[in-house]
Design a protein around this motif. Structure first.
Motif, mmCIF file in Angstrom:
data_model
loop_
_atom_site.group_PDB
_atom_site.id
_atom_site.type_symbol
_atom_site.label_atom_id
_atom_site.label_comp_id
_atom_site.label_asym_id
_atom_site.label_seq_id
_atom_site.Cartn_x
_atom_site.Cartn_y
_atom_site.Cartn_z
ATOM 1 N N HIS A 1 3.977 -3.480 1.469
ATOM 2 C CA HIS A 1 4.128 -3.649 0.050
ATOM 3 C C HIS A 1 3.530 -2.087 -0.445
ATOM 4 N N PHE A 2 4.235 -1.342 -0.806
ATOM 5 C CA PHE A 2 4.445 -0.534 -1.442
ATOM 6 C C PHE A 2 4.416 -0.477 -2.980
ATOM 7 N N SER A 3 3.744 0.725 -3.845
ATOM 8 C CA SER A 3 3.523 0.711 -5.605
ATOM 9 C C SER A 3 3.169 2.155 -5.454
ATOM 10 N N ILE A 4 3.654 2.826 -7.138
ATOM 11 C CA ILE A 4 3.166 3.435 -7.840
ATOM 12 C C ILE A 4 2.397 2.817 -8.672
ATOM 13 N N GLY A 5 1.191 3.194 -9.044
ATOM 14 C CA GLY A 5 0.467 2.525 -10.026
ATOM 15 C C GLY A 5 -0.328 3.840 -10.989
ATOM 16 N N ALA A 6 -1.721 3.472 -11.576
ATOM 17 C CA ALA A 6 -2.694 4.613 -11.768
ATOM 18 C C ALA A 6 -4.211 3.806 -11.493
ATOM 19 N N PHE A 7 -5.506 5.008 -10.966
ATOM 20 C CA PHE A 7 -6.126 4.778 -10.175
ATOM 21 C C PHE A 7 -6.830 4.851 -11.853
ATOM 22 N N PRO A 8 -8.152 3.860 -12.344
ATOM 23 C CA PRO A 8 -9.105 3.835 -13.342
ATOM 24 C C PRO A 8 -9.327 4.976 -13.371
ATOM 25 N N ARG A 9 -10.224 5.505 -14.143
ATOM 26 C CA ARG A 9 -10.607 6.584 -15.162
ATOM 27 C C ARG A 9 -10.551 7.513 -14.459
ATOM 28 N N SER A 10 -9.069 7.998 -14.218
ATOM 29 C CA SER A 10 -8.547 8.699 -13.242
ATOM 30 C C SER A 10 -7.156 9.671 -13.925
ATOM 31 N N PRO A 11 -6.775 10.689 -14.465
ATOM 32 C CA PRO A 11 -5.942 11.199 -14.697
ATOM 33 C C PRO A 11 -4.308 10.725 -13.165
ATOM 34 N N ASP A 12 -4.400 10.586 -11.967
ATOM 35 C CA ASP A 12 -4.118 10.731 -11.301
ATOM 36 C C ASP A 12 -2.777 9.699 -11.060
ATOM 37 N N ASN A 13 -1.767 9.562 -10.235
ATOM 38 C CA ASN A 13 -0.742 8.440 -10.133
ATOM 39 C C ASN A 13 -1.873 7.295 -8.740
ATOM 40 N N CYS A 14 -1.553 6.736 -8.275
ATOM 41 C CA CYS A 14 -1.979 5.996 -7.168
ATOM 42 C C CYS A 14 -0.884 5.410 -6.769
#
Length: 155
Positions: free
Chosen positions: A133-146
């Motif tokens: 499984h792969f996805s694009i989300g957000a890291f908590p407390r970070s402006p970067d995409n995960c």
């Protein structure tokens, strides 16, 4: 003849305009998918295939329901840096998963990927089923995409 020279100069001096996929800004409620962002998902899919192959070939002791997750940064050139464990199992298994991740060199970014680096969360583990499984989300407390790659092998 002058017109041809002028036209050639204009063509040579005009910057190349290439297609680039922009990720959705946070808070828009939109999700990136394979259909909307094929360049990023294709890159993650190729990286996941190589990780899975290395994971399958790694000889190690493991039990069902064991899994470890690492957060890494992949640079535009395909270098791995800032390797940090985020989900632990035990010292032995965590070390083996880290060896797998570091053994698979990511490819340089494809044309159309307008990021300088990508933050990945990579999970490798064993369950009663197989899944990638792969996805694009957000890291908590970070402006970067995960960029998440989750690989599960059947044990």
């Amino acid at each position: 003849m002058k017109k041809i020279l002028i036209l050639l100069l204009i063509i040579l001096l005009t910057p190349k305009i290439g297609f680039s996929e922009e990720l959705y800004p946070r808070g828009t409620g939109k999700s990136e998918t394979k259909e909307t962002h094929p360049i990023y998902f294709g890159y993650m899919e190729d990286y996941a295939k190589e990780l899975r192959k290395a994971f399958e070939n790694k000889r190690m002791f493991a039990l069902c329901h064991w899994g470890t997750s690492y957060d890494i940064v992949v640079t535009r050139e395909g270098d791995i840096k800032d390797v940090k464990i985020s989900t632990m199992q035990n010292n032995y298994f965590d070390k083996k998963v880290k060896e797998i991740i570091l053994s698979v060199k990511p490819l340089p970014f494809r044309e159309g990927m307008n990021l300088d680096y990508m933050r990945f969360s990579i999970y490798l583990g064993y369950e009663n089923f197989e899944d990638i499984h792969f996805s694009i989300g957000a890291f908590p407390r970070s402006p970067d995409n995960c960029f998440t790659v989750h690989i599960t092998l059947k044990k």
